[in-house]
Design a protein around this motif. Structure first.
Motif, short mmCIF file in Angstrom:
data_model
loop_
_atom_site.label_atom_id
_atom_site.label_comp_id
_atom_site.label_asym_id
_atom_site.label_seq_id
_atom_site.Cartn_x
_atom_site.Cartn_y
_atom_site.Cartn_z
N THR A 2 90.61 13.81 -16.60
CA THR A 2 90.60 15.28 -17.36
C THR A 2 89.87 14.53 -19.33
OG1 THR A 2 92.28 15.77 -17.99
CG2 THR A 2 91.22 17.40 -16.26
N ILE A 3 90.86 13.73 -19.44
CA ILE A 3 90.47 13.30 -20.82
C ILE A 3 89.26 12.62 -21.18
CG2 ILE A 3 92.58 11.30 -22.71
CD1 ILE A 3 94.28 11.88 -21.02
N SER A 4 88.92 11.77 -20.43
CA SER A 4 88.12 11.08 -20.09
C SER A 4 86.94 12.05 -19.54
CB SER A 4 88.10 9.20 -19.18
OG SER A 4 88.30 9.48 -18.10
N GLY A 5 86.46 12.54 -19.51
CA GLY A 5 85.48 13.87 -18.53
C GLY A 5 85.30 13.37 -17.73
N LEU A 6 85.61 12.78 -16.72
CA LEU A 6 85.11 12.96 -14.99
C LEU A 6 85.39 14.15 -14.24
CD1 LEU A 6 86.14 9.04 -14.81
CD2 LEU A 6 83.93 9.93 -15.55
N VAL A 7 86.83 14.69 -15.29
CA VAL A 7 87.62 16.07 -14.35
C VAL A 7 87.00 17.03 -15.36
CG1 VAL A 7 89.30 17.05 -13.89
CG2 VAL A 7 88.45 15.12 -12.38
N ARG A 8 86.53 18.04 -15.51
CA ARG A 8 86.41 19.81 -16.38
C ARG A 8 87.92 19.97 -16.72
NH1 ARG A 8 84.12 24.57 -17.06
NH2 ARG A 8 85.06 25.41 -15.67
N VAL A 9 87.77 20.10 -17.78
CA VAL A 9 88.91 21.26 -18.14
C VAL A 9 89.27 22.43 -17.93
CG1 VAL A 9 90.58 21.77 -20.25
CG2 VAL A 9 89.77 19.02 -19.90
N GLN A 10 89.37 22.68 -17.33
CA GLN A 10 89.25 24.57 -16.73
C GLN A 10 90.12 25.03 -17.67
OE1 GLN A 10 87.41 25.07 -14.30
NE2 GLN A 10 87.62 27.02 -13.71
N ARG A 11 91.15 24.82 -18.01
CA ARG A 11 91.73 25.96 -19.48
C ARG A 11 92.65 24.42 -19.82
NH1 ARG A 11 95.33 30.54 -17.23
NH2 ARG A 11 95.80 30.59 -19.73
N ALA B 87 95.05 21.30 -8.94
CA ALA B 87 95.45 20.31 -9.16
C ALA B 87 96.14 20.00 -10.77
CB ALA B 87 94.33 18.73 -9.31
N LEU B 88 96.00 20.62 -11.42
CA LEU B 88 96.96 20.24 -13.16
C LEU B 88 96.91 21.62 -13.59
CD1 LEU B 88 95.70 17.46 -15.60
CD2 LEU B 88 96.68 17.94 -13.44
N ARG B 89 98.84 22.16 -13.78
CA ARG B 89 99.39 23.41 -13.84
C ARG B 89 99.74 23.86 -15.47
NH1 ARG B 89 99.49 25.88 -8.68
NH2 ARG B 89 99.67 24.08 -7.13
N GLY B 90 98.63 23.42 -16.43
CA GLY B 90 99.32 23.58 -17.57
C GLY B 90 99.96 22.59 -17.81
N VAL B 91 99.60 21.41 -18.37
CA VAL B 91 100.05 19.46 -18.57
C VAL B 91 99.92 19.42 -20.34
CG1 VAL B 91 99.43 17.26 -18.48
CG2 VAL B 91 99.55 18.52 -16.38
N SER B 92 100.24 19.68 -20.57
CA SER B 92 101.16 18.95 -21.91
C SER B 92 101.30 17.92 -22.11
CB SER B 92 101.60 19.61 -23.08
OG SER B 92 100.96 21.65 -23.08
N GLY C 187 96.41 14.98 -28.04
CA GLY C 187 96.67 15.83 -27.69
C GLY C 187 96.14 16.57 -26.84
N ILE C 188 96.75 16.13 -25.75
CA ILE C 188 96.42 17.23 -24.56
C ILE C 188 97.79 18.25 -24.66
CG2 ILE C 188 97.18 17.24 -21.78
CD1 ILE C 188 96.39 14.07 -23.30
N ARG C 189 96.74 19.84 -24.11
CA ARG C 189 97.64 21.22 -24.94
C ARG C 189 97.13 22.20 -23.17
NH1 ARG C 189 100.02 18.95 -27.34
NH2 ARG C 189 99.94 18.76 -29.11
N ASP C 190 98.56 22.46 -22.16
CA ASP C 190 98.20 23.42 -21.18
C ASP C 190 96.70 23.36 -20.46
OD1 ASP C 190 100.11 24.45 -21.94
OD2 ASP C 190 99.14 25.40 -23.46
N VAL C 191 96.41 21.82 -20.47
CA VAL C 191 95.55 21.63 -19.39
C VAL C 191 95.36 22.29 -17.82
CG1 VAL C 191 94.19 20.01 -18.28
CG2 VAL C 191 94.20 20.09 -21.16
N GLU C 192 94.37 23.19 -17.75
CA GLU C 192 94.67 23.04 -16.12
C GLU C 192 92.98 23.01 -15.31
OE1 GLU C 192 95.44 27.14 -15.52
OE2 GLU C 192 96.96 27.80 -16.43
N ALA C 193 93.26 21.65 -14.01
CA ALA C 193 91.94 21.90 -13.51
C ALA C 193 92.15 21.73 -11.97
CB ALA C 193 92.05 20.23 -14.24
N PHE C 194 90.92 21.87 -11.96
CA PHE C 194 90.92 22.10 -10.66
C PHE C 194 89.27 21.02 -9.50
CE2 PHE C 194 92.44 26.57 -9.94
CZ PHE C 194 93.02 27.04 -11.07
N TYR C 195 90.07 20.97 -8.51
CA TYR C 195 88.81 20.43 -7.46
C TYR C 195 88.79 21.91 -6.47
CZ TYR C 195 90.93 15.50 -8.86
OH TYR C 195 90.84 14.96 -9.86
N GLY C 196 87.71 22.06 -6.84
CA GLY C 196 87.01 23.56 -6.13
C GLY C 196 88.21 24.21 -5.97
N GLN C 197 88.66 25.36 -5.23
CA GLN C 197 90.23 26.05 -5.01
C GLN C 197 91.05 25.89 -5.84
OE1 GLN C 197 88.14 28.63 -5.52
NE2 GLN C 197 88.91 29.57 -3.48
N ILE C 198 91.37 24.39 -5.22
CA ILE C 198 92.80 23.80 -5.24
C ILE C 198 92.99 23.11 -6.75
CG2 ILE C 198 93.86 21.29 -4.32
CD1 ILE C 198 91.87 21.51 -1.97
#
Ligand SMILES: Nc1ncnc2c1ncn2[C@@H]1O[C@H](COP(=O)(O)OP(=O)(O)O)[C@@H](O)[C@H]1O
Ligand SMILES: [Mg+2]
Length: 256
Positions: A66-75, A36-41, A23-34
């Motif tokens: 973000t699921i496999s832990g290679l990119v940090r889940v910011q929110r 890439a994910l704006r609340g993916v569920s 279950g993926i809920r409202d995931v936000e992820a960034f590369y630096g300032q960019i």
């Protein structure tokens, strides 16, 4: 039912079989300032093949990372069977049975096919089980057995995709995250890979399949999500989305 999602609040979806495995809920992820994910569920139910479709740069690979832990889940949250895995290390997530087959395959040069496969089993302590898994992978991909003593990086594109999938299977995954497995392959090989994905699913593996080729993803999957600019824009049963050419074209504009 096909749902188009206008704003941020995604409506509840019609019934799907099985429990929610991922279950993926409202995931936000960034590369630096960019961003890439704006609340993916999105949800992947037990036993399903779910496809995540979208054009280049939409955020498909980032979602898998973000699921496999290679990119940090910011929110937001990533849950496996209701338990948060969003802050675990990648190897710990793999140990829990969620295995990522990355885009571009990442075959290690200087290692044989067999060594590449054995590397995939780092989460498996029992040597008998490792041996058994290796036999299973060879049974699924006989060409890997034939080529087991060759350098993995010398395989053809299709064989490298098989090796990447075989390496993931060495973990004995309960959930496989597949990033564009058809990319760059000849049509015959695409068919082979798709058949194997279907077989793995029928044997009990839950699959989240990222595809740029919408028709391919929809043909294989039970359920589909469309991502655009880091947001899920549409979701529905794959069989229904497949029939609606106008929707597929409007969102993806790709054929095969
Ligand atoms: N390592 C990175 N550094 C900076 N930006 C990145 C990186 N990887 C991806 N991006 C950006 O994040 C967005 C989503 O990329 P990605 O998830 O790879 O898309 P897709 O897999 O759908 O093609 C794109 O705008 C892309 O340019
Ligand atoms: Mg990608």
């Amino acid at each position: 039912m096909i749902q188009t999602i206008d704003q941020t609040d995604a409506p509840a979806v019609g019934s799907r079989p099985g429990k929610v495995r991922l279950g993926i809920r409202d995931v936000e992820a960034f590369y630096g300032q960019i961003q890439a994910l704006r609340g993916v569920s999105l949800d992947v139910h037990e036993g399903e093949i779910v496809t995540l479709l979208g054009s280049n740069g939409a955020g498909k690979s980032t979602t898998l990372k973000t699921i496999s832990g290679l990119v940090r889940v910011q929110r937001g949250e990533v849950q496996l069977e209701g338990e948060s895995i969003a802050r675990l290390a990648a190897h710990e997530i793999a140990r829990r049975g969620v295995v990522h087959v990355p885009e571009g395959r990442r075959i290690l040069r200087g290692l044989t096919v067999k060594e590449n496969l054995e590397l995939g089993a780092f989460t498996v302590k029992d040597s008998g089980l490792r041996r058994q898994r290796l036999d299973e992978v060879y049974a699924l991909f006989p060409i890997l057995h034939e080529r087991r003593h060759q350098d993995g990086s010398l395989l053809s594109g299709g064989q490298q995709q098989m090796l990447a999938m075989g390496r993931a299977l060495m973990h004995g995954p309960s959930v496989m995250l597949l990033d564009e497995p058809s990319m760059g392959l000849a049509p015959k090989l695409v068919t082979d890979i798709m058949r194997i994905i279907k077989r793995l699913n029928e044997a009990g593996t839950t699959i989240l399949l990222v595809e740029q080729n919408a028709r391919l993803g929809l043909r294989l999957a039970h359920y589909a999500y469309v991502i655009e600019n880091g947001e899920i824009r549409m979701q529905g049963a794959a069989a229904e989305l497949r029939q609606d050419e106008s929707i597929v074209k409007a969102y993806l504009g790709v054929g095969e």
